[in-house]
Design a protein around this motif. Sequence first.
Motif, PDB file in Angstrom:
ATOM      1  N   ALA A   1      94.548  23.661  30.203  1.00  0.00           N
ATOM      2  CA  ALA A   1      95.561  23.605  31.260  1.00  0.00           C
ATOM      3  C   ALA A   1      95.603  24.932  32.020  1.00  0.00           C
ATOM      4  CB  ALA A   1      96.931  23.275  30.665  1.00  0.00           C
TER       5      ALA A   1
ATOM      6  N   LEU B   1      92.713  25.000  34.471  1.00  0.00           N
ATOM      7  CA  LEU B   1      92.923  24.105  35.602  1.00  0.00           C
ATOM      8  C   LEU B   1      94.022  24.636  36.519  1.00  0.00           C
ATOM      9  CD1 LEU B   1      92.709  20.761  33.605  1.00  0.00           C
ATOM     10  CD2 LEU B   1      90.979  21.724  35.129  1.00  0.00           C
ATOM     11  N   LYS B   2      95.019  25.223  35.923  1.00  0.00           N
ATOM     12  CA  LYS B   2      96.104  25.783  36.722  1.00  0.00           C
ATOM     13  C   LYS B   2      95.602  26.944  37.576  1.00  0.00           C
ATOM     14  CE  LYS B   2     100.854  27.346  36.187  1.00  0.00           C
ATOM     15  NZ  LYS B   2     101.943  27.547  35.207  1.00  0.00           N
TER      16      LYS B   2
ATOM     17  N   LEU C   1      92.600  27.390  38.652  1.00  0.00           N
ATOM     18  CA  LEU C   1      91.733  26.861  39.708  1.00  0.00           C
ATOM     19  C   LEU C   1      92.503  26.008  40.707  1.00  0.00           C
ATOM     20  CD1 LEU C   1      88.620  25.754  37.601  1.00  0.00           C
ATOM     21  CD2 LEU C   1      88.789  27.757  39.079  1.00  0.00           C
ATOM     22  N   GLY C   2      93.679  25.568  40.325  1.00  0.00           N
ATOM     23  CA  GLY C   2      94.410  24.611  41.137  1.00  0.00           C
ATOM     24  C   GLY C   2      95.298  25.237  42.192  1.00  0.00           C
ATOM     25  N   GLU C   3      94.915  26.388  42.651  1.00  0.00           N
ATOM     26  CA  GLU C   3      95.658  27.017  43.755  1.00  0.00           C
ATOM     27  C   GLU C   3      94.640  27.275  44.847  1.00  0.00           C
ATOM     28  OE1 GLU C   3      97.734  29.587  46.336  1.00  0.00           O
ATOM     29  OE2 GLU C   3      95.913  30.175  45.270  1.00  0.00           O
ATOM     30  N   PHE C   4      94.990  26.862  46.052  1.00  0.00           N
ATOM     31  CA  PHE C   4      94.003  26.820  47.116  1.00  0.00           C
ATOM     32  C   PHE C   4      93.286  28.153  47.349  1.00  0.00           C
ATOM     33  CE2 PHE C   4      92.926  27.225  51.648  1.00  0.00           C
ATOM     34  CZ  PHE C   4      91.914  26.286  51.690  1.00  0.00           C
TER      35      PHE C   4
ATOM     36  N   LEU D   1      91.000  28.938  44.465  1.00  0.00           N
ATOM     37  CA  LEU D   1      89.810  28.074  44.492  1.00  0.00           C
ATOM     38  C   LEU D   1      88.859  28.526  45.601  1.00  0.00           C
ATOM     39  CD1 LEU D   1      88.504  25.615  43.159  1.00  0.00           C
ATOM     40  CD2 LEU D   1      89.714  24.148  44.781  1.00  0.00           C
TER      41      LEU D   1
ATOM     42  N   ILE E   1      85.610  16.759  30.803  1.00  0.00           N
ATOM     43  CA  ILE E   1      84.880  15.551  31.181  1.00  0.00           C
ATOM     44  C   ILE E   1      84.538  14.699  29.960  1.00  0.00           C
ATOM     45  CG2 ILE E   1      82.604  14.786  31.999  1.00  0.00           C
ATOM     46  CD1 ILE E   1      82.920  16.686  34.321  1.00  0.00           C
TER      47      ILE E   1
ATOM     48  N   ILE F   1      86.205  14.456  27.293  1.00  0.00           N
ATOM     49  CA  ILE F   1      87.422  13.766  26.850  1.00  0.00           C
ATOM     50  C   ILE F   1      87.694  12.548  27.712  1.00  0.00           C
ATOM     51  CG2 ILE F   1      89.924  13.991  26.696  1.00  0.00           C
ATOM     52  CD1 ILE F   1      89.393  16.975  25.992  1.00  0.00           C
TER      53      ILE F   1
ATOM     54  N   LEU G   1      90.767  19.015  46.204  1.00  0.00           N
ATOM     55  CA  LEU G   1      90.366  19.351  44.843  1.00  0.00           C
ATOM     56  C   LEU G   1      91.393  20.254  44.163  1.00  0.00           C
ATOM     57  CD1 LEU G   1      88.344  19.046  42.660  1.00  0.00           C
ATOM     58  CD2 LEU G   1      86.829  20.648  43.832  1.00  0.00           C
ATOM     59  N   ALA G   2      91.936  21.178  44.912  1.00  0.00           N
ATOM     60  CA  ALA G   2      92.979  22.036  44.352  1.00  0.00           C
ATOM     61  C   ALA G   2      94.175  21.204  43.902  1.00  0.00           C
ATOM     62  CB  ALA G   2      93.411  23.088  45.379  1.00  0.00           C
TER      63      ALA G   2
ATOM     64  N   LEU H   1      93.356  19.656  40.541  1.00  0.00           N
ATOM     65  CA  LEU H   1      93.363  20.643  39.456  1.00  0.00           C
ATOM     66  C   LEU H   1      94.784  21.111  39.145  1.00  0.00           C
ATOM     67  CD1 LEU H   1      90.247  22.656  40.639  1.00  0.00           C
ATOM     68  CD2 LEU H   1      90.364  21.073  38.721  1.00  0.00           C
ATOM     69  N   LYS H   2      95.559  21.234  40.187  1.00  0.00           N
ATOM     70  CA  LYS H   2      96.948  21.648  39.981  1.00  0.00           C
ATOM     71  C   LYS H   2      97.718  20.594  39.201  1.00  0.00           C
ATOM     72  CE  LYS H   2     100.821  23.516  42.617  1.00  0.00           C
ATOM     73  NZ  LYS H   2     101.250  23.920  43.978  1.00  0.00           N
TER      74      LYS H   2
ATOM     75  N   LEU I   1      96.522  18.476  37.104  1.00  0.00           N
ATOM     76  CA  LEU I   1      96.042  18.471  35.716  1.00  0.00           C
ATOM     77  C   LEU I   1      96.379  19.763  34.980  1.00  0.00           C
ATOM     78  CD1 LEU I   1      92.462  16.940  36.201  1.00  0.00           C
ATOM     79  CD2 LEU I   1      94.473  15.804  35.245  1.00  0.00           C
ATOM     80  N   GLY I   2      96.700  20.787  35.733  1.00  0.00           N
ATOM     81  CA  GLY I   2      96.884  22.111  35.132  1.00  0.00           C
ATOM     82  C   GLY I   2      98.288  22.386  34.636  1.00  0.00           C
ATOM     83  N   GLU I   3      98.976  21.363  34.278  1.00  0.00           N
ATOM     84  CA  GLU I   3     100.307  21.544  33.680  1.00  0.00           C
ATOM     85  C   GLU I   3     100.268  20.873  32.329  1.00  0.00           C
ATOM     86  OE1 GLU I   3     104.377  21.366  32.602  1.00  0.00           O
ATOM     87  OE2 GLU I   3     103.136  19.599  32.925  1.00  0.00           O
ATOM     88  N   PHE I   4     100.699  21.596  31.330  1.00  0.00           N
ATOM     89  CA  PHE I   4     100.461  21.154  29.967  1.00  0.00           C
ATOM     90  C   PHE I   4     100.947  19.735  29.671  1.00  0.00           C
ATOM     91  CE2 PHE I   4     101.798  20.883  25.493  1.00  0.00           C
ATOM     92  CZ  PHE I   4     100.548  20.946  24.915  1.00  0.00           C
TER      93      PHE I   4
ATOM     94  N   LEU J   1      98.811  17.225  31.456  1.00  0.00           N
ATOM     95  CA  LEU J   1      97.500  17.100  30.821  1.00  0.00           C
ATOM     96  C   LEU J   1      97.612  16.321  29.516  1.00  0.00           C
ATOM     97  CD1 LEU J   1      94.515  17.871  31.129  1.00  0.00           C
ATOM     98  CD2 LEU J   1      95.003  19.993  29.907  1.00  0.00           C
TER      99      LEU J   1
ATOM    100  N   TYR K   1      95.543  13.045  28.426  1.00  0.00           N
ATOM    101  CA  TYR K   1      94.859  12.914  27.133  1.00  0.00           C
ATOM    102  C   TYR K   1      95.258  11.620  26.447  1.00  0.00           C
ATOM    103  CZ  TYR K   1      93.102  17.703  27.008  1.00  0.00           C
ATOM    104  OH  TYR K   1      92.437  18.873  27.241  1.00  0.00           O
TER     105      TYR K   1
ATOM    106  N   VAL L   1      88.707  10.292  38.608  1.00  0.00           N
ATOM    107  CA  VAL L   1      88.882  11.669  38.160  1.00  0.00           C
ATOM    108  C   VAL L   1      87.531  12.321  37.893  1.00  0.00           C
ATOM    109  CG1 VAL L   1      89.852  13.146  36.358  1.00  0.00           C
ATOM    110  CG2 VAL L   1      91.166  11.198  37.229  1.00  0.00           C
TER     111      VAL L   1
ATOM    112  N   LEU M   1      85.844  15.675  39.536  1.00  0.00           N
ATOM    113  CA  LEU M   1      85.479  16.816  38.703  1.00  0.00           C
ATOM    114  C   LEU M   1      84.003  17.161  38.857  1.00  0.00           C
ATOM    115  CD1 LEU M   1      87.448  16.178  35.381  1.00  0.00           C
ATOM    116  CD2 LEU M   1      87.886  17.936  37.113  1.00  0.00           C
TER     117      LEU M   1
END
Lengths: 101, 101
Positions: free
Chosen positions: A10, A13-14, A16-19, A22, A90, A92, B9-10, B13-14, B16-19, B22, B26, B82, B86
Motif C-alpha cells: 500500500a 502504491l500510495k 506512486l499514486g500522486e500525479f 508519478l 499482479i 495476487i 493511472l495515478a 494507484l491512489k 489501491l494505495g490505502e490499506f 487494498l 485482496y 486492473v 498495471l
Amino acid sequence: MNKNEAQELAGLLKALGEFNRLSLVYKLCQCKVPQNAMCLCECCSVDASGVSRHLKVLSQEGIVSSARKGREIQYSLNRAEVLKRLYKLIEIIEAEPLSET
Amino acid sequence: MNKNEAQELAGLLKALGEFNRLSLVYKLCQCKVPQNAMCLCECCSVDASGVSRHLKVLSQEGIVSSARKGREIQYSLNRAEVLKRLYKLIEIIEAEPLSET
DNA sequence: GACATATTTGCGCAAATATGCAATTATAAG
DNA sequence: CTTATAATTGCATATTTGCGCAAATATGTC
C-alpha cells in the motif's frame, strides 16, 4: 499475504499514486543516467522544495535511489525493485480464488 | 504517456494505495463469487459506512463492479481491467530509456 | 572568506481524506 | 403495513497531504 506485506505494498502504491510523483517516476524511466532535482523539477508543476519532498517520499519507499555528486544529488529509478513489488501485486490479482465463497 | 493517461493511472494507484481499500481488493481476489459489503466489512477495520465509501472509490476507479441482488449489493473485482492498467505501468518502467540523458 | 548553485527544512495554509455515528433509503419478509 | 436487514449519506472531526515561500544547509568556484 499478511498485514505487513499489505502495508508495504500500500505504501508503494500510495507513493506512486500522486500525479506529480508519478510524473517524476516517468521522467526517470526515460533517462539513461541519473538526474538531479533541478532537472526533474521541469517535469512537474511544483517548485524545488516540492520536488525535494516528493523525491524524499519516493526514496523512503525504495522507488528511487540518490547519490550526491558534488553540488547536485542524482536520482535514479530502482527499476528492478519497483517491478518486483508490482509483480507481487499482479500475482495476487491473477491468482485463482482460494475459497469457494 | 500523456498527461491524461498519467492521471488515470495515478488515480488507480491512489485508490489501491490505502490499506483498507487494498485489503478489500485482496479479499475479493480470494473469492470466486461476488461478495456483499457486510462480508467484506470483516476484512478491514472500519464500520459499514466506511466500507461503503471505500467500495465507492474502488468502483469509481473501475476496480470493482457492483450489482444489487435483492437486499444486498454484490461486489466483484475487475481482474482483467486492473491487470491491464498495471501492465501499462510495468511496460513504462521496463521500457528502455529514450533519451541519452 | 565571499559568492553562486543545489537541496532541504520550517512554517503556515488550504484542500483532501478517513472515520464514526446517526439518519435515511432500498429491499425483502411476515 | 410493520419490521428487519443491507447499504448509503449527511454531518462533524481529526489527520494527512501538497504547496509556496523564506531561511538554512551543503558543496563548489573564485
